[in-house]
Motif scaffolding. Structure first.
Motif, mmCIF file in Angstrom:
data_model
loop_
_atom_site.group_PDB
_atom_site.id
_atom_site.type_symbol
_atom_site.label_atom_id
_atom_site.label_comp_id
_atom_site.label_asym_id
_atom_site.label_seq_id
_atom_site.Cartn_x
_atom_site.Cartn_y
_atom_site.Cartn_z
ATOM 1 N N VAL A 56 55.692 72.880 38.438
ATOM 2 C CA VAL A 56 55.142 71.529 38.526
ATOM 3 C C VAL A 56 53.646 71.517 38.232
ATOM 4 O O VAL A 56 53.022 72.562 38.074
ATOM 5 N N THR A 57 53.095 70.357 38.192
ATOM 6 C CA THR A 57 51.697 70.150 37.802
ATOM 7 C C THR A 57 50.718 70.780 38.790
ATOM 8 O O THR A 57 51.063 71.034 39.945
ATOM 9 N N PRO A 58 49.476 71.007 38.351
ATOM 10 C CA PRO A 58 48.477 71.649 39.207
ATOM 11 C C PRO A 58 48.241 70.916 40.529
ATOM 12 O O PRO A 58 47.984 71.566 41.543
ATOM 13 N N GLU A 59 48.353 69.596 40.525
ATOM 14 C CA GLU A 59 48.135 68.883 41.793
ATOM 15 C C GLU A 59 49.219 69.189 42.822
ATOM 16 O O GLU A 59 49.076 68.863 43.990
ATOM 17 N N MET A 60 50.272 69.847 42.408
ATOM 18 C CA MET A 60 51.309 70.264 43.349
ATOM 19 C C MET A 60 51.196 71.766 43.608
ATOM 20 O O MET A 60 52.154 72.421 43.993
ATOM 21 N N SER A 63 53.688 74.947 42.453
ATOM 22 C CA SER A 63 55.016 75.218 43.001
ATOM 23 C C SER A 63 56.060 75.177 41.892
ATOM 24 O O SER A 63 55.842 74.609 40.837
ATOM 25 N N THR A 64 57.189 75.784 42.168
ATOM 26 C CA THR A 64 58.310 75.628 41.246
ATOM 27 C C THR A 64 59.412 74.869 41.963
ATOM 28 O O THR A 64 59.602 75.009 43.176
ATOM 29 N N VAL A 65 60.103 74.063 41.204
ATOM 30 C CA VAL A 65 61.232 73.293 41.732
ATOM 31 C C VAL A 65 62.374 73.400 40.732
ATOM 32 O O VAL A 65 62.164 73.707 39.563
ATOM 33 N N GLU A 66 63.579 73.167 41.210
ATOM 34 C CA GLU A 66 64.729 73.127 40.323
ATOM 35 C C GLU A 66 65.065 71.664 40.057
ATOM 36 O O GLU A 66 65.109 70.852 40.969
#
Length: 107
Positions: A56-60, A63-66
């Motif tokens: 996900v984007t730097p503001e998150m 993290s990785t998400v599925e």
């Protein structure tokens, strides 16, 4: 080429790295008492269901998400039923990746 063969080729070719696909059989069978038992996600759900891992984007904070991945497999002359289109639309509306594939390159 049959839909079953196309499904198998797509599932094998695309289930690598950060992506996983699984066959989603749906339908109804009678149990030993004659009562109907439904199986699969729901009527209209796609042939292949899985996920794709996304960073996900730097503001998150990286993290990785599925993200859900849903592929309806059709032979060259196959057509979507209305409930199949509704499923694909719902997955896309929820932010997932969904579509129709008639070959590995489509997937």
């Amino acid at each position: 080429m049959s839909e079953q063969r196309i499904q198998q080729e797509i599932r094998i070719a695309c289930s690598t790295g950060d992506t996983r696909l699984f066959r989603n059989n749906t339908g109804t069978l009678k149990d030993q008492h004659g009562r109907p038992v439904q199986f699969g996600l729901c009527k209209g759900s796609a042939d292949l269901i899985g996920w794709k891992r996304v960073t996900v984007t730097p503001e998150m904070v990286g993290s990785t998400v599925e993200v859900i991945l849903s592929i309806e497999v059709k032979a060259q002359s196959g057509r979507l039923r209305p409930e199949q289109q509704q499923w694909l639309d719902a997955v896309q509306a929820a932010g997932g990746i969904a579509g129709v594939a008639r070959s590995v390159s489509d997937a």
